[in-house]
Design an enzyme around this catalytic site. Structure first.
Site, short mmCIF file in Angstrom:
data_model
loop_
_atom_site.label_atom_id
_atom_site.label_comp_id
_atom_site.label_asym_id
_atom_site.label_seq_id
_atom_site.Cartn_x
_atom_site.Cartn_y
_atom_site.Cartn_z
CG ASP A 334 8.57 26.88 32.12
OD1 ASP A 334 9.05 25.75 31.97
OD2 ASP A 334 7.35 27.11 32.20
CD GLU A 377 6.85 23.21 29.39
OE1 GLU A 377 6.29 23.07 30.49
OE2 GLU A 377 7.06 22.24 28.62
#
Length: 457
Positions: A334, A377
Site C-alpha cells: 500500500d 493504491e
C-alpha cells in the site's frame, strides 16, 4: 452296257437369272444402306458436301441445304459463294484451316463457325472433311466432308459459360477466398478452385495452388501449422465441418490472422472434397485482444486488474494443492499517504506515483511471479516458490528501489514509500482469499506501526 450318267448342265439363261437376282439384291441392299445413311444424317442435322478443288465447285446434299433453310435448287455450287455465307469474323479462320489441310499440315479438316441462313440469321455448324485425292505433286483435287448443325449445343454451352462466368464474378467480388480443396488418399492435396481472393488472403495466384499446397503451408505461422493440418485431417476422418483460425506470415502484408470454414464430402475415389471460405480476421483478433486486455489489465499501471489477478492466484493455489511440495508467499503493498499526494500535487501526480511504483514492482518480478492492482493504491504480489524470508527480502529490495528512484514532478521530489504485509500460501487454504486476508492483516499492522514497514503474518 451301261453308260455313265451325264452331269447336270445349267443353261446360259439360268446363269443370267441368278446374276440378275444377285444384282437386284445388291442394289436393294445399297438402297437400304443409303436410306439408313440418309435417315441418320437427317436425324443428326448433318449434310454432306463434295468439293472439286480444281474447278472451284462444291456440291451439297439436300440435307445440307435444309440446314440453312434452302430448297434443292436455291444454292449455287461456286465455292466463292460458300465463303460469302460465312460470318465475317470467322471467314479468315475457316480459310486458313482449310488451307492448312490442303498443305498437308493436318490429317483432316474440322472447324466450328457461324454461317448465314436463308433468312439472314446465323447458325453455328461443325464442318469436317478430308482431301480424298491429290495429283502427283500433292495438290488437292477433291475434298469430301459433312456439316452438322450445332446451334443448340453452342447455345447450351454459351448458357453454361455465362453461368460459370457469373459464379466466377460473384466469388471474385466476395472479400476473402472462396475455394474447393481436395485431399487425395495418398495425402497429396490441392485447390481445384480458388477465387481471385487468394491474391489477398495468401498473396498467391490460383495457378500456384492448383496442383499442390506447399506454397500455402510455407506461409502459415510455424506455431499454427500443425494445428492447421490436423484440423483438415480431423474433418476428413469424421466428415465434420472444417473450422480453423491461424496466422500467416505474408511477404507484403506481414503477420495476419485467417479464419477458414468448409464442409467436406467423400468422393468415390476415396478423396475428400471441401467447399469453403477463408477470410481475413486480423482486425477482429486485434479487437478481441484489446477487449481481453481491457478485461484483464489495469489501464493506468498495465498490471493485471483485481479480477484477473484473483484468477491467477487461484491457479497458483490449485498448483500448490495438486503438487503438495510447492510453496508461495503473498504480499499486500500500500502506497503511504497517497491521499496526501493527490490533495497536494493533484490527481495527475497521483497517477504518476501509481505508475512509478508499478514499474519498480514489475522490474523485480520473476518469470513465475504475479502482481496486480487490487485497489486504489493497493497492490498484491505472489512470489511462486518463495518462503516468508525470501518474500521479506523482496519487499526490502522494493522499498530500497523506491528510495533510490524518486518520483519527480517538475523540479519537486514527491515523497513515496510503501507498507508491505507478508503471508504464506498454504495447501490447506480454502481459497486464495485466505492468504490474501492474512497478508492484509500484516499490512494493517505495518500501517498502524508507522508505515514504510514490512510485517509478516
Amino acid at each position: 452296257m451301261l453308260t455313265p450318267a451325264e452331269p447336270d448342265l445349267v443353261s446360259p439363261q439360268s446363269s443370267l437369272d441368278i446374276a440378275d437376282t444377285q444384282d437386284r439384291s445388291a442394289q436393294e441392299a445399297l438402297r437400304e444402306s443409303e436410306k439408313r445413311m440418309a435417315l441418320a444424317l437427317s436425324g443428326s442435322a448433318t449434310g454432306v458436301w463434295d468439293r472439286n478443288v480444281t474447278t472451284g465447285e462444291i456440291h451439297y446434299s439436300s440435307g445440307w441445304k435444309a440446314i440453312l433453310g434452302y430448297a434443292e435448287h436455291e444454292l449455287s455450287n461456286r465455292i466463292d459463294d460458300s465463303y460469302e455465307r460465312l460470318h465475317p469474323d470467322d471467314r479468315a479462320y475457316v480459310k486458313s484451316t482449310i488451307q492448312a489441310h490442303f498443305d498437308q499440315q493436318t490429317e483432316s479438316y474440322e472447324v466450328e463457325h457461324r454461317i448465314r441462313c436463308k433468312d439472314g440469321s446465323y447458325k453455328w455448324i461443325c464442318s469436317r472433311g478430308k482431301v480424298v485425292s491429290r495429283d502427283s505433286e500433292g495438290r488437292p483435287l477433291r475434298m469430301v466432308g459433312t456439316t452438322t448443325d450445332i446451334s443448340a449445343m453452342r447455345a447450351m454451352s454459351d448458357k453454361l459459360q455465362h453461368t460459370v462466368d457469373l459464379m466466377t464474378s460473384l466469388t471474385d467480388e466476395v472479400p476473402g477466398l472462396v475455394f474447393q480443396y481436395r485431399l487425395m488418399p495418398d495425402a497429396t492435396s490441392f485447390f481445384s478452385y480458388a477465387s481471385a481472393g487468394i491474391r489477398d488472403i495468401y498473396e498467391l495466384t490460383p495457378e500456384q495452388v492448383a496442383t499442390h499446397t506447399e506454397a500455402i503451408n510455407a506461409l502459415i505461422h510455424p506455431e499454427d501449422l500443425a494445428a492447421y493440418r490436423s484440423s483438415f485431417d480431423l474433418s476428413a476422418a469424421n466428415l465434420t465441418p472444417w473450422h480453423c483460425e491461424y496466422r500467416v506470415q505474408l511477404p507484403r502484408q506481414g503477420l495476419r490472422w485467417r479464419q477458414g470454414d468448409a464442409k467436406p464430402r467423400q468422393l468415390e475415389d476415396g478423396s475428400t472434397l471441401w467447399h469453403g471460405f477463408i477470410t481475413d480476421v486480423t482486425e477482429r483478433k486485434r479487437i478481441e485482444a484489446e477487449l481481453q486486455e481491457f478485461a484483464t489489465v489495469d489501464y493506468l499501471t498495465q498490471l493485471p486488474n483485481r479480477r484477473h489477478f484473483m484468477m491467477q492466484i487461484e491457479a497458483e493455489l490449485a498448483l500448490i494443492q495438486r503438487t503438495g511440495d510447492r510453496c508461495a508467499a503473498v504480499l499486500m503493498c500500500d502506497l503511504d499517504h497517497f491521499k496526501t499526494i493527490n490533495d497536494r500535487w493533484g490527481h495527475a501526480v497521483g497517477d504518476q506515483a501509481l505508475k512509478h511504483f508499478a514499474t519498480i514492482l514489475s522490474d523485480q518480478l520473476g518469470e513465475t511471479d504475479l502482481a496486480g492492482r487490487v485497489g486504489g493504491e493497493e497492490f498484491a504480489v505472489v512470489l511462486s516458490g518463495a518462503d516468508i524470508a525470501e518474500a521479506t527480502a523482496f519487499a526490502r529490495q522494493m522499498q530500497q528501489r523506491i528510495e533510490e528512484t524518486p518520483l519527480l514532478a517538475g523540479d519537486q521530489r514527491i515523497p513515496l514509500t510503501v507498507s508491505v504485509g507478508v503471508a504464506a500460501m498454504h495447501a490447506n487454504d480454502d481459497s486464495a482469499h485466505s492468504s490474501l486476508s492474512r497478508s492484509d492483516l500484516a499490512l494493517y499492522r505495518a500501517k498502524k506501526n508507522g508505515r514504510n514497514r514490512i510485517e509478516c503474518h
